[in-house]
Structure formats: C-alpha cells, structure tokens
Design a protein around this motif. Structure first.
Motif, PDB file in Angstrom:
ATOM      1  N   GLU A   1     103.471  -1.019 -51.377  1.00 40.39           N
ATOM      2  CA  GLU A   1     102.403  -0.030 -51.262  1.00 40.39           C
ATOM      3  C   GLU A   1     101.736  -0.039 -49.893  1.00 40.39           C
ATOM      4  O   GLU A   1     100.899   0.816 -49.600  1.00 40.39           O
ATOM      5  CB  GLU A   1     101.356  -0.271 -52.350  1.00 40.39           C
ATOM      6  CG  GLU A   1     101.887  -0.073 -53.771  1.00 40.39           C
ATOM      7  CD  GLU A   1     100.811  -0.297 -54.810  1.00 40.39           C
ATOM      8  OE1 GLU A   1      99.660  -0.617 -54.410  1.00 40.39           O
ATOM      9  OE2 GLU A   1     101.108  -0.156 -56.012  1.00 40.39           O
ATOM     10  N   ASN A   2     102.089  -1.015 -49.045  1.00 39.35           N
ATOM     11  CA  ASN A   2     101.468  -1.087 -47.723  1.00 39.35           C
ATOM     12  C   ASN A   2     102.110  -0.052 -46.796  1.00 39.35           C
ATOM     13  O   ASN A   2     103.323  -0.056 -46.590  1.00 39.35           O
ATOM     14  CB  ASN A   2     101.622  -2.489 -47.134  1.00 39.35           C
ATOM     15  CG  ASN A   2     100.820  -2.654 -45.862  1.00 39.35           C
ATOM     16  OD1 ASN A   2     101.110  -2.036 -44.849  1.00 39.35           O
ATOM     17  ND2 ASN A   2      99.802  -3.498 -45.917  1.00 39.35           N
TER      18      ASN A   2
ATOM     19  N   THR B   1      95.998  -3.219 -48.442  1.00 39.84           N
ATOM     20  CA  THR B   1      95.555  -2.753 -49.760  1.00 39.84           C
ATOM     21  C   THR B   1      94.209  -3.342 -50.151  1.00 39.84           C
ATOM     22  O   THR B   1      93.425  -2.703 -50.854  1.00 39.84           O
ATOM     23  CB  THR B   1      96.590  -3.098 -50.836  1.00 39.84           C
ATOM     24  OG1 THR B   1      96.783  -4.514 -50.876  1.00 39.84           O
ATOM     25  CG2 THR B   1      97.921  -2.413 -50.549  1.00 39.84           C
TER      26      THR B   1
ATOM     27  N   ASN C   1      92.096  -0.551 -49.674  1.00 43.89           N
ATOM     28  CA  ASN C   1      92.946   0.423 -48.986  1.00 43.89           C
ATOM     29  C   ASN C   1      92.363   0.828 -47.638  1.00 43.89           C
ATOM     30  O   ASN C   1      92.171   2.015 -47.343  1.00 43.89           O
ATOM     31  CB  ASN C   1      93.170   1.661 -49.862  1.00 43.89           C
ATOM     32  CG  ASN C   1      94.131   1.377 -50.995  1.00 43.89           C
ATOM     33  OD1 ASN C   1      95.264   0.952 -50.757  1.00 43.89           O
ATOM     34  ND2 ASN C   1      93.682   1.575 -52.215  1.00 43.89           N
TER      35      ASN C   1
END
Length: 683
Positions: free
Chosen positions: A447-448, A498, A509
């Motif tokens: 997700e980075n 994140t 985030n």
C-alpha cells in the motif's frame, strides 16, 4: 555561587512585593471573588487557591522543609499542583480551553485559560525557592482580577493589553534565565538533587516541581534493580558517545567545560554516574530534566498561547534582550560543549484533538514566529560556535510500553551497544555503491505509494571524496545509517508512509510531493476534513514555513532494532532516534551539517564528506536569514513498506541497494539475518 545564592540575591527585591500581593490573593480566595460576575468567579477562586499553595511551597523550599518531604506527602503535593492539567481532570478544567470557553465564553475564556497554563509554569521555580516568578505572576493575576471587578468597564482588549504588556515588561527576566541556565553550572538545583539525594527514597522525584506519574516512579524503581556495574555500563555508553563524537568530527573537547544533560525524570541513577564520567574529562553538568507523564494534549492546546502578545514589537524586544544577555555571557558561552540527551519511548501514541477554542497564530504571527526562531538560532550559533560543539543522544523505553518492559529494556541496551565496527564495514560497502549514483530511486511496496528520485552530490575525485557519511554510534546512538545532503535540483517524486510518528505526533497516510527537492504538496488522513489535515501538517511538520526542502536522505541499517519493534509490536512507539535506523528516511528542513558546512569531515576510510550543503544552505554566504529553517524532521519508510532502493548512474546502468525489502549489496548479508528471524517468528 550556586543556585541557593542566586535565589537569595534575586529574591531580595521581590519579598516585600510578594507579601503584599499574596495578602491580596488571600482576600480574593476568602470573599473578594464574590465581587466578580458568577460566570468568572470559579476561575478566580481556583487560581487564587492555587497561588496560595505555591506560596506555601516556596516558603517550605526556602526553609528547607521540602528536603524532608516524604513519599506520600510528595505524591499529594504533586497531585495538588498538576491535577487540573492531567487527565481525567483536564477535561473539566479551566486549563482546557474548550472547557474555559464553554464556561466563560470565547471572549475571555481563551485568555483566562492561557493564564491558567502560565501559572502552572512557575511550579518548578517555587519548588526551587525562586520567588520571582510567583511574585510577578501573582501581580498579573491580581491586575486582571481587578479588571473583572469593574464590570461596566470590563473589555477583552484591556485584558489582552495587560497580558501583552506583562510579557513585554518581563522579557528580560524570562530570556536571561533561559540563556544562563543553559550554559552556567551555577544553576545547580537539579544537579544537587541528582548528586546529593538518597535515590533509594523516591520522594526526591517530587522536588523537581514537575509532573510525576507512574512512568517516572516505575522507571526509578526499575533502575534501582540494576547492579552498579550495569548502571555504569549504560552511563559509559552514553558519555563515551559524547566524547567520541568530538574526536570523529575533529573537534577539541578540551576547549569545553560544560555539558548539558537532558534526561527524563526517573533516570537519576544513570545520570549521577554519567555526570561523574563527564567530570573526569573536565565537564561540569547543567541538568535539564523533563517529565514523561505530562499531558500532551494540554501542551498542544497551549503551544500557541503567545498569539495573545506576539507582534513585531514583542519579537524585536525579545531579540534585543537576547543580544544583550549573550553579550554579557560571551566569555562563558564558548565553554558549552553541547547537549547529551536521553530520549524515551513507549508512551501511548498521540494524535491531538483539534480544538477550535485553542489559541492559534494568524498568518502574520506565523511569519513572526519563524523569523524569531531563526534569529534566536543565529544568536546561539554566534556565541556558541557550531563548528566547535557536539552532542549525543540515546533512548530507552519506559514502563508505559507494556508488560514486556523489562525484556524491551534489555534488548534496547543490546541495540545501543551493537558492534559498530561490523556495521561500519557493511555500511562502507553500501556507500561504495551509492557514491556511483547520479540519482537514487526509492519505491514502496504494497500500500506504500512512494516513488521518489533523490539527486546525489557529484564527486570530483571519487578516490578521496564521498557523498555519504558512515554513521556508527557516537553522537547518534544506536548504530546504523548512511546519509547525505541531497542535491535539490533533480530530487522529485512522492514520499508516502501509511503511519508514522514524528515528534510525538501521529500521521496517517502522510504524503509529501517534491519537485526540485522542495515540498510542493502535502496530505494526510488524520481527520475527515482536508483543511484540518493540511493545517495539522503546516503546524507540526512544516512549522509554518510555506515549504521545506529535503535536507537529508539516509538508509537505516539497524535491522536488529526493526526486529525488536515488530517482535514486541512497538513500531508505533519507537522514537525517531531508533526508527530512523529501521529503513530509508528523508528529513525535511535543514541538512545535518547546519552551521558546520565549511568544516571538513571525514569517514573512517579517510574520504572527505563533500555533500555538506544544498542550494538553500549555500545562501548563508549571501544572506544567512535565507539559508536555514531551524527544523529537521526525519520520516522513515519501514522495511516492510519498501520495495527497492536503486542506484541509477549517469551512463544509465543501475544497481540495487535493497530489493524486495532486503539488502543485496555483497558483504551486507548479515543485515538480513534479523529480518529472516523475524519472518520465522511471525509464521
């Protein structure tokens, strides 16, 4: 002349004034408060009673009675002094601007809440027997009370003018103590407390006049269980880091006679031994304790209270006073060697509540604040020469970290004493590859969303020069990073994490976009409203600057610390000192060589570190006010959010430093061993 003599000399002119004003406050606490409107009566009664308690504390300090304070008495007194600024009572306290505004209205609630917070700052002075602050703040309180008695003439502008005039009139008192207590060992109240107290009797903790909670008490108890040899070893790691830091940067420690020790309350056993170590190498200690347990929401709510008086005239007055004080101590100032700091971690992560009732700076005040901070920093570096001083910093956990506290503490001690020679050699192998780079490309995993290009300083003579510093374990403990000052032009892309904690503030985030090395856009998801997210970053990461440059690019190599963080699920509680060693990190603000750019430094292999400035810090030669931002905040991407770090050379060839979250440069394989163990432990 020690602190008692300093207090005696400064107290003399205040005694008569103090006795008169305290007599008036006694009347207010008994029946005079009835003369103000009921809306405000509770505030004045509560503050009058608080000031009377402080008066008694000051008298007991001067008579020597406080030195006989028992542990139960200390607990009761500490609770009385700080009850209303600590949770859960803070919620319904006048010190809480939300509560104060609800009870007294916005017009006066904000100002009276700020006054409440100011009155709490004088507790430590009273505990030390210094009556100056009690006297002048008590007079301020009575002056404001008198305004509220005149109901028909009462107006907010008058109250604000009184507060502003007070801060202006006593700037000399405040600023002079701030400067002298930094460099003068004669301000030795805390030194005597540490060196002369019976540290097996924990009542000494309550004689600081600062918040003492379970972390302070349990830390002191825990360190009492250590042998003398174990305490000595911890202190040696700390003080040797300071001493070696001078040597590795080519600075002469024998020119120095003062070291500033910043430490958490509860660590006095270690501090006593450390002070003895420093004494052996010719350094007297100036001790600066801090509370672990102080309410961070309270601190956040009041961090811009100076909005009530911050204007151009105040800033000019403050800087004028600083210049005068520094001139008075200019012969003594160069004796200051720099800070030796013990940081702590393990407290509950903090994400502040954004209260509309708290005081905040206007745009103009933000500019003035930045200007004042910059000018004060320049004054410090003019009189305490940056190229001659050093520092060290080390961190330990506190009991709030949970039931694994003893094991985490033991592992932290090991991390702080890792074989720096082993790391030095492995880090040199990384530098040998990094020095061939034109740019370095960093990409996130999962997700980075990081996709960042960092421009590297070009080398004229690669056989004698390097762009990266090989950072082992001296000024910055524990071991484990290589870092450089990026070239701004050509540094671009997105930095994303994140979740990260920066100077006790949580960011979810966090995204920073860079173009030519400067932040062009920023975002986080802490709050539902985008405006609040942006202001949160502007206040606590940009520090009111419109933009900041990337001042540092580094690769952390302490995979042992990373494993500890994941094993005990404390990654969100690590201090930046350790967290920055657990992945690549990027500092926004000044470079690591601020005010020392013209001093040549070398790596252990003898190569000169040439990447010591960037396009902004170069401006110091033309206009120093444009060269520095007086902030430096490290943002780390953890290994599990990292895909690759790739060197891209001018000829287009590439070589990975890290791939798939693992080090791939030959000779650095041991850095992956803790990561492999972690994989097995989490299966």
């Amino acid at each position: 002349m020690g602190y008692k003599e300093i207090c005696h000399n400064t107290n003399a002119e205040y005694w008569e004034r103090l006795e008169l004003v305290m007599e008036r406050i006694g009347e207010i606490s008994e029946d005079e408060a009835a003369s103000v409107e009921e809306t405000y009566r509770g505030f004045f009664l509560e503050m009058a009673e608080f000031l009377l308690v402080l008066y008694q504390v000051a008298e007991d300090a001067l008579s020597g009675k406080l030195e006989q304070l028992s542990l139960p008495e200390g607990k009761r007194l500490n609770r009385r002094l700080f009850l209303d600024i600590q949770e859960p009572d803070y919620k319904d306290s006048y010190a809480n601007p939300a509560c104060a505004v609800q009870r007294m209205g916005r017009e006066f609630g904000q100002m009276l809440s700020a006054l409440d917070a100011k009155l709490h700052t004088i507790c430590r002075h009273c505990m030390q027997g210094d009556i100056r602050y009690l006297c002048i703040y008590a007079e301020l309180f009575v002056e404001i009370f008198n305004c509220f008695e005149d109901k028909e003439e009462l107006n907010a502008r008058e109250i604000q003018n009184i507060l502003s005039s007070f801060m202006h009139d006593y700037t000399e008192v405040f600023n002079e103590e701030n400067i002298k207590s930094l460099i003068d060992p004669e301000y030795d109240y805390c030194t005597h407390l540490v060196m002369d107290s019976d540290l097996t009797d924990l009542s000494y903790l309550y004689r600081y006049g600062m918040v003492v909670g379970s972390d302070e008490l349990e830390s002191a108890k825990f360190l009492m269980s250590f042998s003398g040899e174990e305490i000595q070893a911890m202190a040696d790691t700390f003080t040797e880091g300071y001493r070696i830091g001078f040597g590795t940067t080519g600075k002469d420690i024998t020119k120095k006679s003062v070291v500033e020790i910043r430490y958490p309350i509860g660590f006095e056993r270690m501090i006593r031994v450390a002070a003895g170590n420093f004494e052996k190498i010719g350094l007297k200690s100036v001790m600066k304790p801090f509370s672990i347990s102080v309410n961070r929401q309270y601190q956040y709510d009041h961090k811009e209270d100076s909005a009530l008086w911050l204007d151009k005239a105040f800033v000019e007055r403050s800087l004028e006073v600083d210049r005068s004080v520094w001139e008075k101590v200019k012969e003594q100032a160069p004796d200051y060697g720099g800070p030796a700091v013990i940081d702590v971690f393990g407290m509950e992560p903090f994400s502040p509540e954004q209260k509309e009732e708290r005081l905040t700076y206007t745009d103009r005040q933000q500019e003035l604040s930045v200007h004042e901070r910059s000018e004060k920093s320049r004054l410090v570096n003019r009189y305490i020469h940056g190229e001659e001083r050093s520092f060290t910093i080390i961190a330990y956990p506190v009991p709030a970290i949970g039931e694994d506290y003893p094991q985490i503490f033991a592992e932290t001690v090991k991390i702080n004493t890792l074989d720096y020679m082993l790391y030095r050699d492995m880090q040199q192998k990384l530098i040998d590859v990094l020095d061939t780079a034109d740019v370095v490309h960093i990409t996130g995993a999962g997700e980075n969303r990081t996709d960042l290009y960092v421009k590297i300083y070009p080398l004229s003579d690669p056989d004698k020069e390097t762009a990266f510093e090989n950072c082992v374990a001296d000024v910055n403990i524990p071991v484990g990073e290589v870092f450089t000052s990026p070239v701004l032009q050509g540094t671009k892309g997105k930095l994303h994490v994140t979740q990260v904690y920066l100077q006790d503030f949580k960011y979810e985030n966090l995204e920073l976009d860079f173009e030519d090395g400067r932040i062009t856009d920023y975002f986080c998801t802490n709050f539902a409203e985008e405006e609040k997210n942006r202001k949160y970053i502007e206040d606590n990461l940009l520090f009111h600057h419109k933009t900041l440059p990337m001042g540092e690019f580094a690769i952390g190599t302490n995979t042992t610390a990373y494993r500890m963080a994941r094993k005990y699920h404390i990654a969100d509680k690590l201090p930046i000192l350790i967290a920055e060693k657990t992945g690549p990190h990027f500092a926004v603000g000044d470079t690591c060589y601020t005010y020392e750019e013209d001093m040549m430094t070398y790596n252990p292999d003898g190569k000169a570190i040439v990447a010591r400035e960037n396009e902004i810090s170069k401006l110091r030669k033309e206009d120093i006010s444009k060269a520095y931002f007086n902030c430096h905040t490290d943002i780390t991407i953890p290994y599990d959010e990292l895909d690759r770090i790739t060197v891209i050379r001018k000829d287009g060839t590439t070589e990975d430093i890290i791939a798939g979250g693992r080090f791939v440069v030959p000779g650095t394989e041991p850095l992956n061993e803790p990561l492999g163990l972690l994989d097995k432990e989490t299966i």
